[in-house]
Design an enzyme around this catalytic site. Structure first.
Site, PDB file in Angstrom:
ATOM      1  N   LYS A 121      29.902 -52.700  25.208  1.00 39.30           N
ATOM      2  CA  LYS A 121      28.506 -52.687  25.678  1.00 39.30           C
ATOM      3  C   LYS A 121      27.630 -53.317  24.607  1.00 39.30           C
ATOM      4  O   LYS A 121      27.783 -53.040  23.413  1.00 39.30           O
ATOM      5  CB  LYS A 121      28.051 -51.257  25.927  1.00 39.30           C
ATOM      6  CG  LYS A 121      28.858 -50.558  27.012  1.00 39.30           C
ATOM      7  CD  LYS A 121      27.988 -50.154  28.180  1.00 39.30           C
ATOM      8  CE  LYS A 121      28.806 -49.346  29.181  1.00 39.30           C
ATOM      9  NZ  LYS A 121      28.089 -49.141  30.441  1.00 39.30           N
ATOM     10  N   SER A 122      26.720 -54.166  25.024  1.00 34.46           N
ATOM     11  CA  SER A 122      25.810 -54.832  24.093  1.00 34.46           C
ATOM     12  C   SER A 122      24.546 -55.234  24.831  1.00 34.46           C
ATOM     13  O   SER A 122      24.595 -55.660  25.990  1.00 34.46           O
ATOM     14  CB  SER A 122      26.470 -56.086  23.513  1.00 34.46           C
ATOM     15  OG  SER A 122      25.494 -56.901  22.889  1.00 34.46           O
ATOM     16  N   LYS A 159      30.614 -50.559  16.818  1.00 39.98           N
ATOM     17  CA  LYS A 159      30.663 -51.943  17.292  1.00 39.98           C
ATOM     18  C   LYS A 159      30.124 -52.860  16.190  1.00 39.98           C
ATOM     19  O   LYS A 159      30.651 -53.944  15.961  1.00 39.98           O
ATOM     20  CB  LYS A 159      29.855 -52.125  18.562  1.00 39.98           C
ATOM     21  CG  LYS A 159      29.975 -53.549  19.063  1.00 39.98           C
ATOM     22  CD  LYS A 159      29.306 -53.736  20.394  1.00 39.98           C
ATOM     23  CE  LYS A 159      28.811 -55.160  20.479  1.00 39.98           C
ATOM     24  NZ  LYS A 159      27.461 -55.301  19.930  1.00 39.98           N
ATOM     25  N   HIS A 165      24.142 -46.884  22.673  1.00 37.47           N
ATOM     26  CA  HIS A 165      23.056 -46.162  21.991  1.00 37.47           C
ATOM     27  C   HIS A 165      22.981 -44.711  22.462  1.00 37.47           C
ATOM     28  O   HIS A 165      22.783 -43.790  21.671  1.00 37.47           O
ATOM     29  CB  HIS A 165      21.694 -46.802  22.300  1.00 37.47           C
ATOM     30  CG  HIS A 165      21.581 -48.249  21.966  1.00 37.47           C
ATOM     31  ND1 HIS A 165      21.618 -49.242  22.923  1.00 37.47           N
ATOM     32  CD2 HIS A 165      21.412 -48.876  20.778  1.00 37.47           C
ATOM     33  CE1 HIS A 165      21.473 -50.420  22.334  1.00 37.47           C
ATOM     34  NE2 HIS A 165      21.356 -50.238  21.036  1.00 37.47           N
ATOM     35  N   VAL A 222      31.287 -48.166  22.757  1.00 33.30           N
ATOM     36  CA  VAL A 222      31.371 -47.793  24.178  1.00 33.30           C
ATOM     37  C   VAL A 222      31.607 -49.078  24.967  1.00 33.30           C
ATOM     38  O   VAL A 222      31.010 -50.118  24.673  1.00 33.30           O
ATOM     39  CB  VAL A 222      30.079 -47.086  24.631  1.00 33.30           C
ATOM     40  CG1 VAL A 222      30.119 -46.799  26.128  1.00 33.30           C
ATOM     41  CG2 VAL A 222      29.893 -45.799  23.842  1.00 33.30           C
ATOM     42  N   LEU A 229      18.279 -50.182  25.517  1.00 37.38           N
ATOM     43  CA  LEU A 229      19.332 -49.184  25.295  1.00 37.38           C
ATOM     44  C   LEU A 229      20.422 -49.259  26.357  1.00 37.38           C
ATOM     45  O   LEU A 229      20.146 -49.486  27.531  1.00 37.38           O
ATOM     46  CB  LEU A 229      18.717 -47.787  25.300  1.00 37.38           C
ATOM     47  CG  LEU A 229      17.606 -47.553  24.268  1.00 37.38           C
ATOM     48  CD1 LEU A 229      17.075 -46.129  24.373  1.00 37.38           C
ATOM     49  CD2 LEU A 229      18.085 -47.842  22.854  1.00 37.38           C
TER      50      LEU A 229
END
Lengths: 290, 290
Positions: free
Chosen positions: B184-185, B149, B37, B176, B33
């Site tokens: 973010k990933s 995303k 998330h 985000v 996460l």
């Protein structure tokens, strides 16, 4: 009995029942109800607090050359019979209500759909899977009831529920027959008198196959050959298939030593009839599938 | 926070919540996460009585040459962060719990899956549709939350819910980003330092495209060409695609006069990164999809 035609109304009512902790049994049909459907409704009535039935002739499960237009319809008689059989809620959506726009989603199944009726009705079970998924989401039943006359459908729905974790219990109930043995079907009205008299040989042929298994015949080919011969001798219609497969996996078997289905389909002029016997390894009829 | 690993336990708990008239929000994830998330979980917490999150790296949505094995996992850190973000129930099934036997059911979608990531990841969205259908049936949420995303995923889930009448409301929330703009990933950890520095050009390229639209550019080809050039000049990775399509239908457009998505994907050595901007007809960011 409430008759409901809109999806939002149906959702609201079912949500209320669920909050009242009512157990909901569901009998999806294409209408033109006969004793086969009514036996499902009566059983659902015994086993649940609320019985929901639906009447929807699903265009998605008919092929372009099939009998969607000719499929018999009689909503008034259906409503009366459903109420007598203990149905509390009858859901009768229009095609526009169920398919407001072309569906992008495609449901399919590997195995189970490429044999028996699936072979001569390409796309049929995809249409069945789609409409049942929609109906299950609209009705959210605890138990769902199908007739074993459409045994392949029961096998396909079994995979649908199991593989996709629907919180629903599947119940398959025995085929209901006329006095002479012909399986009750909405399509029987489309038979000529002569075809109607002959049609009993679908059942007689399958019964002969059962007797062979009962007497110890273990080779599926022998059974299928004998049944096909009897049907060819007594039916003017064209035999679509006579098959013996494992059940519910619907795979060819080399020896009859497990639960099997012996099934046949015959094309008459304006109707295609199907029938089957679901048999345990001793050749005894399996009365309930769940 | 309850951590639950079995499907029957999950069903029981969710059924109890429903009978208590709790509104349930659901955030399905593959774990590892990050802030993306957590923002979904916090929003679900604001809008619902109970927040359920799942962590399941779904083998069915990874191709044979993709990163199923390398996909990062950290259950302990995930549980801690989920609890802080307001999750009440964390569902962490094993692959054996979710797929006790090979699934016979096949879910597919016409349109929406054969563009963008779907083109280079055959079978990916079929796997996504299957696992989400299963999770929706196990959790039975009122609302489900996804990050934009994965905007194509949101479009596909939109069709799933709509076409199959799932009684679920879909919410898509904004991507985000890191301080420098990189989306973010979970896969960002698989970038080398150099790749990490370059990766910001995914976002910068898309932003340039947005500026062109904002200034009045109406030709999708011009926008795609300009974005592609910037990315080629600044990224050592291989561009998989730069595309501009209508949203959520994901069709080619000849003129930018509706809601569109400008999206790109780039292969680095051990990670494939995606990013997109969801834009209204004036080139303004669409913050929430529901």
């Amino acid at each position: 009995m409430k008759v409901i035609r809109s999806i939002p109304d149906m959702r609201q009512l079912m949500s209320d029942y669920r909050l009242q902790k009512k157990q909901i049994g569901f009998v999806p049909t294409m209408g033109y109800l006969h004793e086969g459907h009514l036996s499902l409704m009566r059983e659902a009535n015994k086993e649940n607090d609320i019985v929901v039935a639906s009447i929807f002739v699903n265009p998605l499960q008919f092929g372009p050359n099939e009998d969607y237009e000719e499929y018999p319809r009689d909503e008034q008689a259906d409503a009366r019979q459903a109420e007598e059989a203990g149905v509390d809620v009858l859901f009768i959506p229009t095609a526009a209500e169920m398919y407001p726009k072309p569906t992008l989603m495609q449901l399919g199944i590997t195995d189970r759909a490429d044999v028996l009726c699936g072979r001569s009705r390409p796309g049929h079970f995809e249409g069945v899977l789609t409409v049942l998924t929609k109906l299950f989401h609209i009705v959210s039943p605890h138990k769902v009831y199908f007739g074993l006359k459409d045994a392949q459908q029961v096998a396909v729905v079994d995979a649908l529920i199991e593989d996709l974790n629907f919180p629903i219990e599947l119940v398959g109930l025995p085929t209901v027959r006329e006095a002479d043995g012909l399986a009750k079907s909405s399509r029987n009205v489309n038979l000529t008198d002569q075809e109607r008299n002959e049609a009993i040989w679908l059942y007689k042929g399958l019964q002969h196959g059962q007797q062979l298994i009962h007497r110890g015949e273990q080779h599926p080919d022998q059974v299928v050959r004998a049944v096909t011969e009897i049907m060819q001798q007594n039916l003017s219609g064209t035999i679509d298939y006579v098959e013996l497969l494992s059940y519910p996996s619907l795979k060819p078997v080399t020896t009859i030593n497990q639960q099997v289905i012996l099934a046949a389909a015959v094309y008459f002029d304006k109707a295609r009839l199907i029938d089957n016997l679901l048999l345990d390894q001793n050749g005894e009829i399996v009365a309930r599938y769940d």
